[in-house]
Design a protein around this motif. Structure first.
Motif, short mmCIF file in Angstrom:
data_model
loop_
_atom_site.label_atom_id
_atom_site.label_comp_id
_atom_site.label_asym_id
_atom_site.label_seq_id
_atom_site.Cartn_x
_atom_site.Cartn_y
_atom_site.Cartn_z
N ALA A 30 -7.59 -0.40 -58.09
CA ALA A 30 -7.20 -1.48 -57.39
C ALA A 30 -6.06 -2.37 -57.74
CB ALA A 30 -8.57 -2.35 -57.26
N LEU A 31 -5.18 -2.86 -56.90
CA LEU A 31 -4.04 -3.51 -57.38
C LEU A 31 -4.00 -4.78 -56.88
CD1 LEU A 31 -1.40 -0.42 -57.08
CD2 LEU A 31 -2.40 -1.19 -59.07
N GLU A 32 -3.27 -5.56 -57.35
CA GLU A 32 -2.81 -7.34 -56.90
C GLU A 32 -1.43 -7.54 -57.33
OE1 GLU A 32 -5.37 -9.88 -58.91
OE2 GLU A 32 -4.63 -9.52 -60.76
N LEU A 33 -0.90 -8.36 -56.64
CA LEU A 33 0.64 -8.82 -56.61
C LEU A 33 0.28 -9.99 -57.41
CD1 LEU A 33 3.73 -8.50 -55.90
CD2 LEU A 33 3.00 -10.07 -53.99
N ARG A 34 1.39 -10.03 -58.35
CA ARG A 34 1.41 -11.35 -59.19
C ARG A 34 2.76 -11.17 -59.93
NH1 ARG A 34 -2.77 -9.12 -63.08
NH2 ARG A 34 -2.18 -9.22 -65.18
N GLN A 35 2.95 -12.34 -60.63
CA GLN A 35 4.23 -12.54 -61.41
C GLN A 35 3.38 -12.93 -63.08
OE1 GLN A 35 6.08 -15.17 -63.18
NE2 GLN A 35 5.31 -16.99 -62.41
N ASP A 36 4.05 -12.42 -63.86
CA ASP A 36 3.73 -12.67 -65.21
C ASP A 36 5.20 -12.56 -65.91
OD1 ASP A 36 0.71 -12.31 -65.57
OD2 ASP A 36 1.53 -10.50 -64.53
N TYR A 37 5.38 -13.83 -66.79
CA TYR A 37 6.38 -13.96 -67.64
C TYR A 37 7.74 -13.96 -66.71
CZ TYR A 37 2.90 -13.50 -71.31
OH TYR A 37 1.89 -13.58 -71.69
N GLY A 38 7.57 -14.07 -65.36
CA GLY A 38 8.83 -13.82 -64.72
C GLY A 38 9.06 -12.62 -64.01
N PHE A 39 8.25 -11.60 -64.11
CA PHE A 39 8.42 -10.46 -63.59
C PHE A 39 7.36 -10.29 -62.48
CE2 PHE A 39 10.05 -9.39 -67.95
CZ PHE A 39 11.41 -8.70 -67.43
N VAL A 40 7.85 -9.98 -61.19
CA VAL A 40 7.10 -9.86 -60.24
C VAL A 40 6.37 -8.20 -60.18
CG1 VAL A 40 6.55 -9.69 -57.51
CG2 VAL A 40 7.88 -11.56 -58.89
N ALA A 41 5.24 -8.04 -60.15
CA ALA A 41 4.79 -6.60 -60.36
C ALA A 41 3.42 -6.38 -59.57
CB ALA A 41 4.57 -6.23 -61.72
N TYR A 83 -0.86 -1.25 -67.43
CA TYR A 83 -0.21 -0.73 -66.16
C TYR A 83 0.41 -1.75 -65.46
CZ TYR A 83 -0.08 2.24 -61.98
OH TYR A 83 0.33 3.08 -60.73
N HIS A 84 1.67 -1.48 -64.87
CA HIS A 84 2.37 -2.24 -63.92
C HIS A 84 3.42 -1.56 -63.29
CE1 HIS A 84 4.59 -2.56 -67.68
NE2 HIS A 84 5.60 -2.79 -66.87
N LEU A 85 3.81 -2.09 -61.81
CA LEU A 85 4.59 -1.34 -61.06
C LEU A 85 5.44 -2.64 -60.83
CD1 LEU A 85 2.11 0.29 -58.85
CD2 LEU A 85 3.85 1.67 -59.94
N THR A 86 6.72 -2.47 -61.41
CA THR A 86 7.50 -3.68 -61.58
C THR A 86 8.23 -3.80 -60.29
OG1 THR A 86 7.85 -3.58 -63.88
CG2 THR A 86 9.62 -4.76 -62.83
N LEU A 87 8.48 -5.02 -59.42
CA LEU A 87 9.17 -5.22 -58.50
C LEU A 87 10.58 -6.06 -58.39
CD1 LEU A 87 6.03 -5.50 -56.17
CD2 LEU A 87 7.56 -3.68 -56.24
N SER A 88 10.66 -6.68 -59.55
CA SER A 88 11.64 -7.64 -59.59
C SER A 88 12.49 -7.68 -61.31
CB SER A 88 11.47 -9.03 -59.37
OG SER A 88 10.51 -9.46 -60.45
N ASN A 89 13.67 -8.04 -61.44
CA ASN A 89 14.15 -8.53 -62.32
C ASN A 89 13.30 -9.59 -63.08
OD1 ASN A 89 16.26 -6.83 -61.53
ND2 ASN A 89 17.31 -8.77 -60.73
N LEU A 123 -2.39 -2.61 -50.18
CA LEU A 123 -3.27 -3.01 -51.16
C LEU A 123 -4.58 -3.01 -50.81
CD1 LEU A 123 -1.39 -5.55 -53.47
CD2 LEU A 123 -1.11 -2.78 -53.33
N ALA A 124 -5.01 -3.04 -49.47
CA ALA A 124 -6.36 -3.27 -49.18
C ALA A 124 -7.32 -2.27 -49.53
CB ALA A 124 -6.31 -3.18 -47.37
N GLN A 125 -6.88 -0.77 -49.93
CA GLN A 125 -7.76 0.11 -50.43
C GLN A 125 -7.16 0.59 -51.80
OE1 GLN A 125 -10.64 1.25 -49.07
NE2 GLN A 125 -10.33 -0.31 -47.20
N PRO A 126 -8.07 0.91 -52.57
CA PRO A 126 -7.56 1.20 -54.07
C PRO A 126 -6.55 2.41 -53.76
CG PRO A 126 -9.86 0.85 -54.09
CD PRO A 126 -9.62 0.95 -52.60
N MET A 127 -5.59 2.41 -54.89
CA MET A 127 -4.97 3.54 -55.04
C MET A 127 -5.27 4.63 -55.52
SD MET A 127 -0.77 3.46 -56.73
CE MET A 127 -1.67 2.97 -58.18
N ARG A 128 -5.15 5.96 -55.29
CA ARG A 128 -5.61 7.11 -55.98
C ARG A 128 -4.60 7.50 -56.99
NH1 ARG A 128 -10.47 9.20 -57.16
NH2 ARG A 128 -10.47 11.39 -57.26
N VAL A 129 -4.94 7.78 -57.90
CA VAL A 129 -3.94 8.36 -59.14
C VAL A 129 -4.54 9.78 -59.50
CG1 VAL A 129 -3.21 7.82 -61.58
CG2 VAL A 129 -3.63 6.15 -60.18
#
Length: 230
Positions: A98-109, A172-178, A200-206
């Motif tokens: 399960a994923l969520e969108l957020r920013q940490d230390y200026g990186f959106v992921a 784990y992170h999927l980066t979307l920005s500088n 993101l409504a459903q968990p991603m299958r890995v």
């Protein structure tokens, strides 16, 4: 194509993977290595042009790092890496994330709401059991990681595994920005949230990882997918 470094990534598939490749402008998961992605999605309210916001992650493609880029040790080739990774993945199980969108230390992921045991087992196995195929860091490579600025545990991981944020420091992170100023990163999260929420409504299958290679221009290319068969 000759590659100077190799890595093991997770490349999301399906609509989420298609969005990520289109947003960054480069899709590693397509059959043609490093193919240009579909037209960027129209996202209202961006704090800057998408091209400028994604310049750095475009080089790597839409991915999560499992085994960070490294040079192969003398006497080993990419087929050795692929075979070893396949042997490891034969004993690792697919899982949902399960994923969520957020920013940490200026990186959106996109980041997991929690890191399940199966994810941690995948990362630990590939980091540790592929490491004899890795050439040690050169002094310049080590210096680029700014070891003096790292916490002691991260510096120890850098010296032992060639990358600081592994094992107990792995996220784990999927980066979307500088790297962006915090207000700009927050604005980007707000703009992207309505677009990614349905994805993101459903968990991603890995259920697989991918071996990728870095060319002489610093761009990464898809080489092989390896299924988790446990």
């Amino acid at each position: 194509m000759n590659f100077r470094r190799y890595a093991v990534y997770h490349l999301p598939g399906g609509p989420l993977g298609q969005f990520g490749g289109a947003w960054l402008g480069r899709d590693l998961a397509r059959p043609v290595s490093g193919a240009e992605a579909a037209l960027r999605p129209d996202v209202p309210g961006l704090p800057a042009p998408a091209e400028a916001l994604t310049r750095t992650p475009r080089r790597y493609g839409f991915h999560a790092t499992i085994k960070a880029p490294f040079r192969l040790a003398d006497g080993h080739g990419p087929n050795d890496l692929i075979r070893r990774a396949a042997l490891i993945c034969d004993h690792l199980t697919p899982f949902d994330l399960a994923l969520e969108l957020r920013q940490d230390y200026g990186f959106v992921a996109l980041r997991p709401t929690a890191q399940p045991p199966e994810l941690l087992a995948l990362e630990q196995a590939l980091v540790t059991r592929l490491d004899d195929l890795r050439s040690p860091l050169t002094p310049d490579e080590r210096d680029r990681r700014r070891p003096d600025a790292l916490p002691p545990k991260a510096r120890a991981h850098l010296d032992h595994w060639g990358y600081p944020f592994v094992l107990d420091l792995f996220h784990y992170h999927l980066t979307l920005s500088n790297s962006l100023p915090a207000p700009q990163a927050d604005a980007l999260v707000a703009a992207l949230q309505p677009v990614v929420a349905p994805l993101l409504a459903q968990p991603m299958r890995v259920e697989a990882v991918s071996v990728v290679g870095e060319d002489a221009d610093g761009l990464f290319h898809h080489i092989a997918d390896i299924a988790l068969r446990g």
